[in-house]
Scaffold this motif. Structure first.
Motif, PDB file in Angstrom:
ATOM      1  N   TYR A 247      54.404  91.941  31.832  1.00 41.76           N
ATOM      2  CA  TYR A 247      52.962  91.714  31.818  1.00 41.76           C
ATOM      3  C   TYR A 247      52.689  90.374  31.138  1.00 41.76           C
ATOM      4  O   TYR A 247      53.138  90.132  30.026  1.00 41.76           O
ATOM      5  CB  TYR A 247      52.241  92.832  31.055  1.00 41.76           C
TER       6      TYR A 247
ATOM      7  N   ARG B 111      49.567  86.683  28.966  1.00 38.63           N
ATOM      8  CA  ARG B 111      48.254  87.233  28.643  1.00 38.63           C
ATOM      9  C   ARG B 111      47.979  86.986  27.161  1.00 38.63           C
ATOM     10  O   ARG B 111      48.876  86.575  26.416  1.00 38.63           O
ATOM     11  CB  ARG B 111      48.198  88.726  28.981  1.00 38.63           C
TER      12      ARG B 111
ATOM     13  N   GLU C  74      49.834 105.373  44.244  1.00 37.49           N
ATOM     14  CA  GLU C  74      50.554 104.366  43.460  1.00 37.49           C
ATOM     15  C   GLU C  74      50.897 104.866  42.058  1.00 37.49           C
ATOM     16  O   GLU C  74      51.416 104.122  41.231  1.00 37.49           O
ATOM     17  CB  GLU C  74      49.705 103.100  43.355  1.00 37.49           C
TER      18      GLU C  74
ATOM     19  N   PHE D  63      58.609  95.232  29.132  1.00 38.22           N
ATOM     20  CA  PHE D  63      58.857  96.616  28.732  1.00 38.22           C
ATOM     21  C   PHE D  63      60.019  97.146  29.561  1.00 38.22           C
ATOM     22  O   PHE D  63      59.995  97.048  30.780  1.00 38.22           O
ATOM     23  CB  PHE D  63      57.610  97.468  28.969  1.00 38.22           C
TER      24      PHE D  63
ATOM     25  N   LEU E  86      55.093 105.770  34.510  1.00 42.61           N
ATOM     26  CA  LEU E  86      55.730 104.499  34.898  1.00 42.61           C
ATOM     27  C   LEU E  86      54.757 103.566  35.606  1.00 42.61           C
ATOM     28  O   LEU E  86      54.933 102.355  35.588  1.00 42.61           O
ATOM     29  CB  LEU E  86      56.927 104.755  35.805  1.00 42.61           C
ATOM     30  N   ASN E  87      53.760 104.122  36.277  1.00 38.46           N
ATOM     31  CA  ASN E  87      52.704 103.285  36.860  1.00 38.46           C
ATOM     32  C   ASN E  87      51.431 104.118  36.952  1.00 38.46           C
ATOM     33  O   ASN E  87      51.428 105.158  37.606  1.00 38.46           O
ATOM     34  CB  ASN E  87      53.109 102.768  38.239  1.00 38.46           C
ATOM     35  N   ASP E  88      50.390 103.648  36.265  1.00 34.47           N
ATOM     36  CA  ASP E  88      49.133 104.398  36.295  1.00 34.47           C
ATOM     37  C   ASP E  88      48.231 103.884  37.408  1.00 34.47           C
ATOM     38  O   ASP E  88      47.587 102.859  37.275  1.00 34.47           O
ATOM     39  CB  ASP E  88      48.414 104.286  34.940  1.00 34.47           C
ATOM     40  N   GLY E  89      48.233 104.611  38.511  1.00 33.15           N
ATOM     41  CA  GLY E  89      47.329 104.284  39.612  1.00 33.15           C
ATOM     42  C   GLY E  89      46.167 105.256  39.654  1.00 33.15           C
ATOM     43  O   GLY E  89      45.465 105.339  40.658  1.00 33.15           O
TER      44      GLY E  89
ATOM     45  N   ASN F 260      51.628  97.983  38.904  1.00 33.64           N
ATOM     46  CA  ASN F 260      50.658  97.370  37.991  1.00 33.64           C
ATOM     47  C   ASN F 260      51.189  96.136  37.271  1.00 33.64           C
ATOM     48  O   ASN F 260      50.413  95.313  36.814  1.00 33.64           O
ATOM     49  CB  ASN F 260      50.210  98.383  36.931  1.00 33.64           C
TER      50      ASN F 260
ATOM     51  N   ILE G  52      54.532  99.974  30.090  1.00 34.19           N
ATOM     52  CA  ILE G  52      55.040  99.468  31.364  1.00 34.19           C
ATOM     53  C   ILE G  52      54.109  99.920  32.500  1.00 34.19           C
ATOM     54  O   ILE G  52      54.051  99.303  33.560  1.00 34.19           O
ATOM     55  CB  ILE G  52      56.494  99.966  31.633  1.00 34.19           C
ATOM     56  N   ALA G  53      53.356 101.011  32.261  1.00 35.06           N
ATOM     57  CA  ALA G  53      52.607 101.657  33.337  1.00 35.06           C
ATOM     58  C   ALA G  53      51.228 101.062  33.587  1.00 35.06           C
ATOM     59  O   ALA G  53      50.645 101.282  34.645  1.00 35.06           O
ATOM     60  CB  ALA G  53      52.460 103.150  33.040  1.00 35.06           C
ATOM     61  N   SER G  54      50.707 100.323  32.615  1.00 35.71           N
ATOM     62  CA  SER G  54      49.349  99.812  32.769  1.00 35.71           C
ATOM     63  C   SER G  54      49.073  98.733  31.727  1.00 35.71           C
ATOM     64  O   SER G  54      49.504  98.863  30.579  1.00 35.71           O
ATOM     65  CB  SER G  54      48.345 100.952  32.571  1.00 35.71           C
ATOM     66  N   PRO G  55      48.333  97.692  32.101  1.00 35.69           N
ATOM     67  CA  PRO G  55      47.964  96.688  31.089  1.00 35.69           C
ATOM     68  C   PRO G  55      47.053  97.275  30.010  1.00 35.69           C
ATOM     69  O   PRO G  55      46.870  96.672  28.959  1.00 35.69           O
ATOM     70  CB  PRO G  55      47.236  95.606  31.908  1.00 35.69           C
TER      71      PRO G  55
ATOM     72  N   ASN H 230      42.472 104.478  39.773  1.00 32.61           N
ATOM     73  CA  ASN H 230      42.011 104.031  38.437  1.00 32.61           C
ATOM     74  C   ASN H 230      40.538 103.634  38.472  1.00 32.61           C
ATOM     75  O   ASN H 230      39.810 103.859  37.519  1.00 32.61           O
ATOM     76  CB  ASN H 230      42.720 102.780  37.888  1.00 32.61           C
TER      77      ASN H 230
ATOM     78  N   SER I 111      53.652 104.849  28.516  1.00 35.28           N
ATOM     79  CA  SER I 111      54.350 103.600  28.215  1.00 35.28           C
ATOM     80  C   SER I 111      53.555 102.399  28.703  1.00 35.28           C
ATOM     81  O   SER I 111      52.976 102.432  29.783  1.00 35.28           O
ATOM     82  CB  SER I 111      55.715 103.613  28.906  1.00 35.28           C
TER      83      SER I 111
END
Lengths: 242, 264
Positions: A46, A49, B50, A116, B137-140, A27, B83-86, B204, B81
């Motif tokens: 990120y 933005r 993902e 992060f 760590l990553n939200d898919g 992401n 880091i895992a998603s905007p 998502n 966190s």
């Protein structure tokens, strides 16, 4: 007891085994994993933005924000309570200052680049690993950069100047100094410098000279990680790094 | 994120999805790695599609609670966190993280999956407390099911640290070969209702197109130990029955994946 041989048998300028990989968080706009010994940092970028909260926005250029977080189970002792500690806040700040000199956010007014960093396990040198990971992630995100920042700790253990102290060396029962350093590859200028412990001026200069050699090893690996991600797969599969 | 709700809903009616899966199919790959963190007593990294989650177990010796003086304790915490998603923000856990942690916690606690009496060392004085921390760590999509699997993998591989016989202090750097008194393998599975039909393991995008969802925590025998309905639309008793059936089937599928991964 004098320190004549390093506890884990390394040479004075020898770093612990390292691994680096770019593009580990799908992401994020850019990301990287950086391992040195048993210390592991995962960085995600990120942005640029929109800045939230708005008052932080700068109409002349974009801003950089770092967020350093040790996972609650990543300390070598008891669980670390979640939430931003004073230590994490300070490290986040010095990370920003270590990375800011190489990035150019003049094309992105009123925006922010957020970095992060999450650490799943640690054994000394966490802020250095965080900076080295963050720098790969910034490049992976395509943020305009003038140079690479590579970071590793140097120091002195009972009179011996060494690179990349592990926890056992930091805790060695003698006069020890731990000096996290971040260095720009092209100019060899220093953008992170802190110290715990005691050291003479002569040994400090010696340690900083050693940091040049040590950070260069980190730099080589950072570049290799980026090349591996962006290498064009020409006919023969194997990449040509080194 | 631009979500094509209509396309997701129309496809669902035909048992189809944007990524060509059937409605009851989990994403691939399913990767389960354990002992990823030397500082945790037990740890795991789980990836489904993902979505990536890490979980770590820390043990500590505490005074038992007054009303359960012969028992230790367990707590599950989750950090979504940024880091895992905007879409995730810095700061204390928001409602999504709190709900996720509490549902995973209930599934383990109510199943009595850990024999809390066996965690007690001296009644009223000293017992082991288990804390599972889940880090996204990553939200898919479908974070909760992935988190539940990571938590179970971390618990299954956790080892007690060495305790100094004289001082009673924990030496976290040395582990014994003693595992946690884990008697069951609870796993949460979330079933989504989209355009009137049931779906598992959403991306998502699909997560934003549902009408109602039901998380079912269950053990290998099919005993239900946690339920959580979400979403703005109601569910009929008949639908709930079907959702539970599907959840039990998928929990058993993931339990097999876990067993396979732990053999390697």
């Amino acid at each position: 007891m004098t320190y004549t041989k390093r506890v884990d048998g390394r040479k004075i300028d020898e770093l612990r085994p390292m691994e680096a990989k770019a593009g580990v968080v799908k992401n994020a706009n850019g990301s990287a994993s950086f391992k040195i010994g048993k210390t592991w940092a995962i960085a995600g970028v990120y942005g640029p933005r929109e800045v939230v909260p708005r008052f932080m926005a700068n109409p002349r250029h974009g801003i950089l924000r770092c967020h350093y977080t040790m996972m609650p189970f990543s300390g070598s002792g008891e669980r670390i309570k979640p939430g931003r500690s004073r230590r994490a806040q300070e490290i986040s700040m010095v990370m920003e200052q270590a990375l800011a000199p190489v990035i150019d956010l003049s094309a992105f007014p009123n925006s922010v680049v957020d970095i992060f960093v999450e650490l799943p396990q640690t054994d000394a040198g966490t802020r250095c690993a965080a900076i080295s990971a963050a720098c790969i992630a910034l490049a992976d995100a395509g943020i305009p950069m003038k140079d690479m920042v590579s970071s590793v700790a140097v120091g002195q253990v009972d009179g011996m100047v060494v690179a990349d102290l592990n926890y056992n060396e930091e805790a060695y029962p003698a006069i020890v100094s731990d000096i996290p350093v971040a260095m720009l590859h092209n100019t060899k200028e220093i953008t992170l410098l802190q110290m715990d412990g005691e050291i003479s001026k002569a040994d400090l200069i010696k340690a900083l000279e050693l940091a040049k050699v040590a950070t260069d090893k980190v730099y080589q690996l950072q570049v290799k990680a980026l090349k591996e991600k962006y290498a064009v797969d020409n006919n023969e599969g194997k990449n040509d790094s080194q | 994120m631009i979500v094509n709700k209509e396309a997701i809903a129309e496809l669902a009616k035909e048992n189809k999805r944007l990524d060509n899966r059937t409605l009851t199919e989990f994403r691939q790959p399913i990767l389960i790695e354990t002992n990823i963190s030397w500082t945790a007593e037990g740890s795991a990294r789980v990836q489904i599609g993902e979505t990536v989650v890490m979980a770590g177990v820390k043990l500590s010796l505490e005074k038992p609670y007054n009303d359960t003086s012969d028992e230790g304790g367990i707590m599950v915490n989750a950090e979504l966190s940024p880091i895992a998603s905007p879409e995730f923000e810095t700061g204390p856990p928001g409602i999504k993280a709190v709900e996720l942690a509490r549902v995973v916690d209930r599934g383990i606690r109510e199943a009595k999956a850990i024999d809390l009496k066996k965690l007690c060392i001296t009644p009223g004085e000293k017992a082991w407390f288990v804390i599972v921390d889940i880090i996204a760590l990553n939200d898919g999509g479908n974070l909760l099911d992935v988190a539940g699997l990571a938590a179970l993998a971390a618990l299954k591989t956790a080892k007690f640290p060495v305790v100094d016989a004289e001082t009673g202090a924990i030496d976290y750097k040395q582990k014994t070969d003693k595992s946690l008194p884990l008697t069951k393998e609870p796993l949460p599975i979330t079933i989504y209702k989209v355009n009137g039909v049931l779906m598992v393991d959403p991306t998502n995008e699909e997560e934003k197109a549902y009408e109602a969802r039901l998380t079912v925590g269950s053990d290998a025998k099919g005993t239900i130990s946690a339920l959580q309905k979400g979403g703005d639309m109601p569910l009929s008793i008949e639908e709930i029955g079907k959702m539970v059936d599907l959840a039990l089937e998928k929990a058993s599928f993931l339990r097999k994946e876990l067993t396979k991964a732990l053999k390697h």
